[in-house]
Design an enzyme around this catalytic site. Sequence first.
Site, mmCIF file in Angstrom:
data_model
loop_
_atom_site.group_PDB
_atom_site.id
_atom_site.type_symbol
_atom_site.label_atom_id
_atom_site.label_comp_id
_atom_site.label_asym_id
_atom_site.label_seq_id
_atom_site.Cartn_x
_atom_site.Cartn_y
_atom_site.Cartn_z
ATOM 1 C CG HIS A 224 -3.998 0.413 4.909
ATOM 2 N ND1 HIS A 224 -3.414 -0.446 3.869
ATOM 3 C CD2 HIS A 224 -5.146 1.080 4.055
ATOM 4 C CE1 HIS A 224 -4.186 -0.491 2.922
ATOM 5 N NE2 HIS A 224 -5.099 0.553 2.990
ATOM 6 C CB CYS B 94 -0.990 0.043 1.225
ATOM 7 S SG CYS B 94 -0.016 -0.437 2.669
#
Length: 945
Positions: A297, A42
Amino acid sequence: GIGEHVWLGEIDENSFHNIDDPNCERRKKNAFVGLTNLGATCYVNTFLQMWFLNLELRQALYLCPSTCSKLASGEGIPSDKDYEPQTICEHLQYLFALLQNSKRRYIDPSGFVKALGLDTGQQQDAQEFSKLFMSLLEDTLSKQKNPDVRNIVQKQFCGEYAYVTVCNQCGRESKLMSKFYELELNIQGHKQLTDCITEFLKEEKLEGDNRYFCETCQSKQNATRKIRLLSLPCTLNLQLMRFVFDRQTGHKKKLNTYIGFSELLDMEPFMEQKNGVYVYELSAVLIHRGVSAYSGHYIAHVKDPQTGEWYKFNDEDIEKMEGKKLQLGIEEDLAEPSKSQTRKPKCGKGTHCSRNAYMLVYRLQSREKSPTIEVPAFLQELVERDNCKFEEWCNEMAEMRKQSVARGKIKHEEVKELYKRLPAEAGSPYDFISLDWLQKWLDESTPPKPIDNSACLCSHGKLHPDKIPIMKRISEYVADFFYRRYGGGPRLNVKALCKDCVVERCRILRLKNQLNEDYKTVTNLLKVTVKGTDGFWVGKASLRSWRQLALEQLNEPDEDTEHSNGKMNGNTQNKDESNEEKREEEEELNFNEDIVCPHGDLCISENERRVVSREAWAKLKQYFPKAPEFPNNKECCSQCKILEREGEENEALHKMMASEQKTSLQNLFHDKCRPCLGSWPQETDELYIVSQFFVEEWRKFVRRPTRCSPVSSVGNSALLCPHGGLMFTFASMTQEDSKLIALIWPSEWERIQKLFVVDHVIKITRTQAAGGDPEGARYVSEPQLCPECREGLLCQQQRDLREYTQATIYIHKVVDNKKTNGGAKRQKVSHQSYVTYQKQGIRRSTRHRKVRGEKALLVSANQTLKDLKIQIMHAFSVAPFDQNLSIDGKVLSDDTATLGSLGVIPESVILLKADEPIADYAAMDDVMQVCMPEEGFKGTGLLGH
């Protein structure tokens, strides 16, 4: 009750398939294209989206020539081969072209990630990735001829500042010029972005040991040093240093403090020259969701330079913000670890606060309209090819959905028609059919196979009565349809039910009901003394447990149910043939077999059996019809009688032999006054050697002559090599090999030669030195040492230590550098404690006694220390980076080294000292990454330049 209700009403067409609408994978109008998260990539996706929306960078990359553009200008791009970019620039070109004109909702960046050599399962430092990739891109583009391409990275991202040092004595000013691609701002102790910039430019005093050497004064002087901003780039990257090194834990941690920043940033107050245009607009905010530096994340909020609208890029999902406004509230809420956290400060209009933003990107304010970027023809051709593949996939999925719906409608009509006629009316012919097959027929996701009723048959080939619950009775009409369309068999009609099995089941049911009454009857009959020969032998163990045996037998599936040849007497085959204990237990369950000898006849031991009356035996036979039957006038096994007599004679002989040998070798038996090579006895110059295994086996026989076999030979060949040479040195026999041999006095050896067969004589002779100095004595063995075989044995031992698999080691957790529960008293485990000399006749116990605070793990020599740390993490709940491991005082630190190379052998004890864990390892959206000593981007393409 078999799932038919699903088919009987009106059915939605979508229930006929499990294929998602392919149009859901299609890009929506005026929407951006997402990027697939390949595991923990990510952080890469956020930067790719941010760089894609830098129009100047995208335009420059499109102008960069590639192998594909050369093909397009010549014969064209081959249509039969997939395009494979050759350089990082080509990968980025192709990725940007797909992001711009692809019809897909998201694309796969695996080619780009693979070209960089990134580990898709390992989350990396996003800020470090940004720096390294920009450096790699600048180095790659520096070879281009077009200046707009060659200088794009410097033009867009490169600024300049100077380290200025001023001498307090003479006022001399020295400057050190430096370029920057981002400003790294400390956020500790600050609440606003401008405060962080002010601290970055703050003046520093150089005093004491840190004084500055002034070239003018030619001596060390007190001075001041500060950074002066000389020029700023078009795109200003501000790195907020959220991930810092914690000196207490020795690891990175995240600072989850709020920092306020505005959408407009005036940099003029911070510049050395005040006459320029330094007003910047916020263009991107990169977010790390999570409270730990080792998990979490990454997402990006980026403003579209052409429309001014804000978008949130979260891998495959892209969300447009309402009203052209940046909204960070949702991300801040998701990262809330507890209610005790600091409240979010109030933000005025045009300002924002974030505790998760780790990079702010500002663009120089400009009134010029953003340029429209066109994809070059050669790249557009590649994009159109990919779009064609996508359309083909969509059409294929749509056709599969259409076919599934068509099949479902046909099945719907079939079920509705047949279900009405499925029940068999009273007096009409019917068939039995498997309930499982009927359910699969109703389940469209698993098209039915041919009907298979074989599992419901008894040993007579008919329908077993116990299988009726898993069958359904259907009309003959529907059965004809099923067998005609799907095939299979055998057909089970009205005459299929097995009468023999029904009769047997009834017999068993009656026996169950009768059992309690019969138990009382048999108990009373057993009290009656049997006279004459009108009785039967029954095992006492069988009589004690016959009621339980009968119940278990009656409750077990009978031989027809399992298609086995097991007896009603309970002699069922054990399914696990390798489990000896279970098999023995099964055999013990057979009624009256406890008095059957190995030859199949009546055993000779009368203590294990008794006589019961004919009436009692008749009752027992009802439950155990195949039990062995022995009338009380039956003679015992003749073979067993002969063996018993021979056994008694042998026992007497063994006792006499053991007594004679024990008397003759009294000291050897009691292990008293034994000679020792380490301190050679003065009374003799000769000692003899036998294997310790011989001594141990002989002692067993002498202690239990009736249970152990006599020892007939010494078996010294086990201590010799194939050439007849000795396998041990004098030094090894005094140390590690001392437990493999036993030393014998000359007088004992004479007696041993008379009592046992001696295959080889092994003798150690001492030769006194001149003057009788004991330290100068020489020791000679007969036969002599075989150097080659001795070396081979040592090599084999070392090889065994390096090549073990699935061996046991022990991890001992240490508290305050002390072993718990007295573990420090354990003797050091040496290499020799593992190696067992594999020649016949030498055995050695290597069993390790586990203590509290210690756990056993199965490991192999070729696994790495990193793998072991993962095992330890699961066993002790200690994260790998908190583990300090050592063995025999040696610290184990190389995570890539194998256990064999680190000297970890079977039965080793490894000490584990755990550091205090850092706060919160829990992951947010991505899977938690196990934190090993950081290697960063070592071994990737980012460091290749």
